[in-house]
Design a protein around this motif. Structure first.
Motif, PDB file in Angstrom:
ATOM      1  N   VAL A 173       0.861  -1.180   0.000  1.00 47.04           N
ATOM      2  CA  VAL A 173       0.000   0.000   0.000  1.00 47.04           C
ATOM      3  C   VAL A 173       0.892   1.224   0.000  1.00 47.04           C
ATOM      4  O   VAL A 173       1.776   1.354   0.836  1.00 47.04           O
ATOM      5  CB  VAL A 173      -0.914   0.019   1.244  1.00 47.04           C
ATOM      6  N   ILE A 225       0.853   5.201   0.149  1.00 51.05           N
ATOM      7  CA  ILE A 225       0.215   6.513   0.201  1.00 51.05           C
ATOM      8  C   ILE A 225       1.295   7.604   0.158  1.00 51.05           C
ATOM      9  O   ILE A 225       1.043   8.756   0.432  1.00 51.05           O
ATOM     10  CB  ILE A 225      -0.721   6.700   1.407  1.00 51.05           C
ATOM     11  N   ALA A 275      11.542  -0.044   4.373  1.00 47.54           N
ATOM     12  CA  ALA A 275      10.756  -0.116   5.612  1.00 47.54           C
ATOM     13  C   ALA A 275       9.562  -1.049   5.447  1.00 47.54           C
ATOM     14  O   ALA A 275       9.229  -1.817   6.343  1.00 47.54           O
ATOM     15  CB  ALA A 275      10.281   1.284   6.006  1.00 47.54           C
ATOM     16  N   ALA A 315       7.285  -2.836   8.265  1.00 50.24           N
ATOM     17  CA  ALA A 315       6.601  -1.786   9.016  1.00 50.24           C
ATOM     18  C   ALA A 315       5.200  -1.589   8.446  1.00 50.24           C
ATOM     19  O   ALA A 315       4.922  -1.989   7.319  1.00 50.24           O
ATOM     20  CB  ALA A 315       7.385  -0.482   8.905  1.00 50.24           C
ATOM     21  N   ASP A 316       4.360  -0.980   9.240  1.00 44.20           N
ATOM     22  CA  ASP A 316       3.012  -0.675   8.780  1.00 44.20           C
ATOM     23  C   ASP A 316       3.101   0.295   7.599  1.00 44.20           C
ATOM     24  O   ASP A 316       3.661   1.384   7.707  1.00 44.20           O
ATOM     25  CB  ASP A 316       2.234  -0.024   9.919  1.00 44.20           C
ATOM     26  N   ILE A 345       0.922   2.058   5.830  1.00 47.17           N
ATOM     27  CA  ILE A 345       0.228   3.351   5.858  1.00 47.17           C
ATOM     28  C   ILE A 345       0.998   4.354   6.722  1.00 47.17           C
ATOM     29  O   ILE A 345       1.154   5.518   6.371  1.00 47.17           O
ATOM     30  CB  ILE A 345      -1.220   3.180   6.362  1.00 47.17           C
ATOM     31  N   VAL A 346       1.528   3.850   7.834  1.00 43.80           N
ATOM     32  CA  VAL A 346       2.283   4.740   8.719  1.00 43.80           C
ATOM     33  C   VAL A 346       3.559   5.205   8.029  1.00 43.80           C
ATOM     34  O   VAL A 346       3.924   6.390   8.082  1.00 43.80           O
ATOM     35  CB  VAL A 346       2.622   4.031  10.045  1.00 43.80           C
ATOM     36  N   ILE A 347       4.240   4.260   7.373  1.00 40.04           N
ATOM     37  CA  ILE A 347       5.473   4.614   6.673  1.00 40.04           C
ATOM     38  C   ILE A 347       5.181   5.639   5.578  1.00 40.04           C
ATOM     39  O   ILE A 347       5.912   6.613   5.401  1.00 40.04           O
ATOM     40  CB  ILE A 347       6.123   3.340   6.077  1.00 40.04           C
ATOM     41  N   THR A 382       2.740   7.803   5.500  1.00 40.16           N
ATOM     42  CA  THR A 382       2.488   9.084   6.168  1.00 40.16           C
ATOM     43  C   THR A 382       3.807   9.742   6.547  1.00 40.16           C
ATOM     44  O   THR A 382       3.997  10.945   6.354  1.00 40.16           O
ATOM     45  CB  THR A 382       1.633   8.859   7.437  1.00 40.16           C
ATOM     46  N   ALA A 383       4.727   8.940   7.089  1.00 40.83           N
ATOM     47  CA  ALA A 383       6.021   9.479   7.513  1.00 40.83           C
ATOM     48  C   ALA A 383       6.786  10.043   6.320  1.00 40.83           C
ATOM     49  O   ALA A 383       7.337  11.144   6.396  1.00 40.83           O
ATOM     50  CB  ALA A 383       6.843   8.399   8.202  1.00 40.83           C
ATOM     51  N   MET A 427       5.390  13.345   5.379  1.00 39.79           N
ATOM     52  CA  MET A 427       5.744  14.416   6.313  1.00 39.79           C
ATOM     53  C   MET A 427       7.195  14.844   6.137  1.00 39.79           C
ATOM     54  O   MET A 427       7.522  16.041   6.134  1.00 39.79           O
ATOM     55  CB  MET A 427       5.508  13.963   7.756  1.00 39.79           C
ATOM     56  N   GLY A 454      -0.961  -4.553   1.342  1.00 31.56           N
ATOM     57  CA  GLY A 454      -0.793  -4.001   2.682  1.00 31.56           C
ATOM     58  C   GLY A 454      -0.354  -4.992   3.736  1.00 31.56           C
ATOM     59  O   GLY A 454      -0.104  -4.621   4.870  1.00 31.56           O
TER      60      GLY A 454
END
Lengths: 370, 308
Positions: B39, B41, B85, B91-92, B94-96, B98-99, B102, B301
């Motif tokens: 996944v 994003i 990652a 690693a998750d 979606i979180v990666i 997002t990171a 950012m 995912g």
């Protein structure tokens, strides 16, 4: 994108240790970036920390910046707990702010009642915005909530901009802003200039949500569905209804945050009203591991980085954007737990039961690199 | 200007193509990544990174093509971070993602201020606009597709290629198998890790092209957070297009059309914000009414644990 992705496996052990180490690691990388671009790394980080916590005014500014992040972050956490992803909190925050502003200037009520009316209007409007359309669409049509919440987020922002730029909420004059809300609708200020009683709203919201998550049957159902919707359905839970509720409650909280920001800080809404709280709140929820207490702490950390970054720019001359880089790095390290495990193994730091570092267990690490 | 004039104006349709292109590229990138099971994003962040470095290197070297090349290299760097990652560290995703978004937003703004102050140089070399002989002379059609930025034509070529690769080659089949049933992929003696790395990197390559096109194709400058959510729109276009190249293309063009419409309505009595809302409302309506359940690749995912 499968539902349920971000909610998993983070137990209570290591619940504090990993985030703290992630923050330290992010500060180290951030100071390397500062050094590479010609700044004194220790001075930069020092200015950042001092800017966020150096004196009572700064601590108040940090907490003030944390209020909207806390409340929106709690909302995002509700959907993560249910295995959903509300990426459109930004728009729900706008809807809440618009509703609160409207009730704030268009209606006259006695002081406390007026504040409650604003909060209520914001929560209802944003709750319907998120719960009715994305919630029902997800529950009964299987429409992916990532798209619907995001699309409606853009709709909300453009709608808000229209309302204050040329629509019915525009105040007389040339500036694209709404009229100012009545004094009876403003929240008391605890520390000048803008640390308001909104902090109590945030803390009450966190406490209520903690109770709901871990002590009520609703929270139990929510978390069960988040872990395994098929099993939850077999156990007789109504997955569809919980999806609608989760998105609705999530929107209500985002709306509440918008209202708290209007009543406590801005007192009116203008076209560039939000500074992306709805997006940062996603990171706050992730860092807080969807636990209300964790979300509160994560929001304070992110509020500190925002405030500290601004002070760092003024006092050390380092661009405030560095603080945003550090925020991203924190989220990265929190997600990439394996890096932390590797460091723990390397330096014989205390760690969880497993005897070997993660890397040794996976021969594929080497294989995949060929 | 009345409605008929706006809808029949070739400018609207030419702008649709031009504004839809960066979204289409990133949506295609997301499609490759998710077809392989990751996944993604992070398209927003990869686009933004490439947009900045395209201007940076283009003005440094004085050559837009070199700028594009090095910008794509930087986008691939971000993709590599994401892939490492997501695949190796499990690693998750979606979180990666997002990171990565950012970090890219902060870093590009930080570097912009350090190297250029508030704005990038106005004399940055740009990717050329191409006139297709013959085609450009046709009435209406010529005005729409005969005279566009070179990246628009590259994009159309890439979509033809992508559809062929994904659905008519062995590599495409393998890539999709890693996203549908990685255990089976590995039973067949293939490396799921390698396929997923490739999926993410192809995705980063395409997103980076989209980002660079924005800064040295359309606008000739870099401004803070200039992708302004196009990577997220691309994510929606990818899902809306049901994880197929041409579906993603169509959805991206719908968004391009609406942005173009927004521009056309500026200065008229119709509030342009209400026009800009249109594609988003259309997407929701289509999703609820027509498209119905969207089914991602089965293993999308889910981090893959290499079997021993």
């Amino acid at each position: 994108m499968s539902a349920g992705t971000p909610v998993r496996r983070w137990g209570a052990i290591g619940g504090v240790f990993f985030p703290v180490l992630s923050v330290l690691l992010a500060l180290v990388v951030g100071s390397i970036v500062a050094a590479a671009t010609g700044y004194n790394p220790l001075g930069t980080i020092g200015a950042l920390v001092d800017g966020a916590f150096g004196d009572p005014t700064r601590i108040a500014a940090t907490l003030s910046a944390a209020i909207p992040l806390m409340i929106v972050g709690l909302g995002v956490a509700v959907t993560f707990q249910a295995g959903l992803f509300n990426i459109g909190a930004e728009g729900q925050y706008w809807i809440g702010a618009l509703a609160a502003t409207y009730v704030g200037y268009a209606i006259s009520l006695p002081p406390i009642l007026h504040i409650l009316a604003c909060f209520l209007a914001a929560m209802i409007a944003a709750g319907i915005w998120a719960g009715l359309i994305p919630g029902l669409a997800k529950a009964y049509r299987g429409a992916n909530e990532v798209i619907t919440t995001m699309m409606l987020s853009y709709v909300a922002i453009y709608l808000g901009q229209y309302l204050v730029e040329s629509g019915p909420m525009k105040a007389p004059g040339t500036l694209p802003q709404s009229p100012i809300i009545a004094p009876s609708a403003t929240l008391p200020i605890l520390v000048q200039p803008q640390f308001s009683a909104g902090i109590f709203v945030a803390i009450v919201a966190a406490a209520v949500l903690w109770w709901l998550f871990y002590r009520s049957s609703w929270g139990y159902q929510l978390r069960t569905i988040g872990r395994n919707p098929v099993a939850a359905r077999y156990a007789g839970m109504s997955v569809a209804r919980q999806y609608v509720l989760a998105l609705g409650v999530s929107g209500m909280l985002a709306g509440l945050a918008g209202a708290a920001q209007i009543l406590g800080v801005q007192h009116r809404i203008y076209d560039s009203f939000s500074s992306g709280y709805g997006y940062t709140a996603i990171a706050v929820a992730l860092l807080g591991r969807n636990n209300p207490i964790g979300v509160v702490l994560a929001a304070i950390l992110f509020g500190a980085l925002t405030t500290g970054g601004q002070m760092m720019q003024i006092n050390a001359g380092v661009d405030a954007q560095l603080a945003n880089v550090i925020e991203g790095l924190i989220v990265f390290f929190v997600a990439a737990e394996a890096i932390i495990r590797w460091i723990q193994g390397r330096f014989h730091l205390p760690r969880r039961a497993s005897g070997r570092p993660q890397h040794a267990e996976t021969p594929a690490v080497v294989e995949g690199e060929r | 200007m009345d409605l008929a004039t706006i809808f029949l104006s070739p400018t609207l349709w030419a702008m649709t193509l031009s504004l839809g292109t960066p979204i289409a590229l990133a949506a295609l990138g997301g499609t490759f990544s998710e077809r392989s099971g990751v996944v993604n994003i992070a398209m927003e962040g990869i686009m933004l990174t490439a947009a900045f470095f395209a201007v940076f290197f283009s003005s440094l070297t004085g050559n837009a093509w070199l700028g594009l090349l090095l910008a794509v290299a930087c986008g691939l760097g971000m993709g590599l971070l994401m892939a490492w990652a997501a695949v190796h560290l499990r690693a998750d995703q979606i979180v990666i993602g997002t990171a990565v978004n950012m970090i890219a937003a902060g870093l590009t703004a930080y570097l912009l201020h350090i190297f250029f102050g508030q704005g990038s140089p106005s004399n940055t070399p740009q990717l050329p606009v191409v006139t297709i002989p013959g085609l450009a002379q046709l009435p209406f059609v010529g005005d729409v597709i005969g005279h566009q930025n070179v990246m628009v034509y590259i994009t159309i070529g890439l979509f033809i290629l992508a559809h062929y690769v994904l659905f008519h080659t062995v590599f495409g089949l393998r890539l999709r198998s890693a996203g549908e049933n990685p255990q089976a992929t590995e039973s067949a003696g293939l490396s799921v890790y390698r396929l997923r790395y490739l999926g993410v990197l192809i995705g980063a390559f395409l997103s980076a092209l989209g980002g660079a096109y924005l800064s040295i194709g359309v606008l000739n400058s870099f401004t803070q957070n200039m992708t302004s959510g196009r990577g997220y729109i691309a994510l929606a276009a990818m899902i809306f297009g049901k994880w197929t190249p041409w579906g993603a293309f169509g959805a991206a063009m719908l968004f391009g059309w609406a942005s173009a419409l927004g521009y056309m309505f500026q200065g008229t009595s119709v509030p342009y914000q209400l026009v800009l809302i249109l594609p988003y409302v259309l997407t929701v309506v289509a999703l609820v009414g027509l498209v119905g359940r969207s089914r991602p690749p089965a293993a999308d995912g889910i981090p893959y644990v290499h079997a021993r």
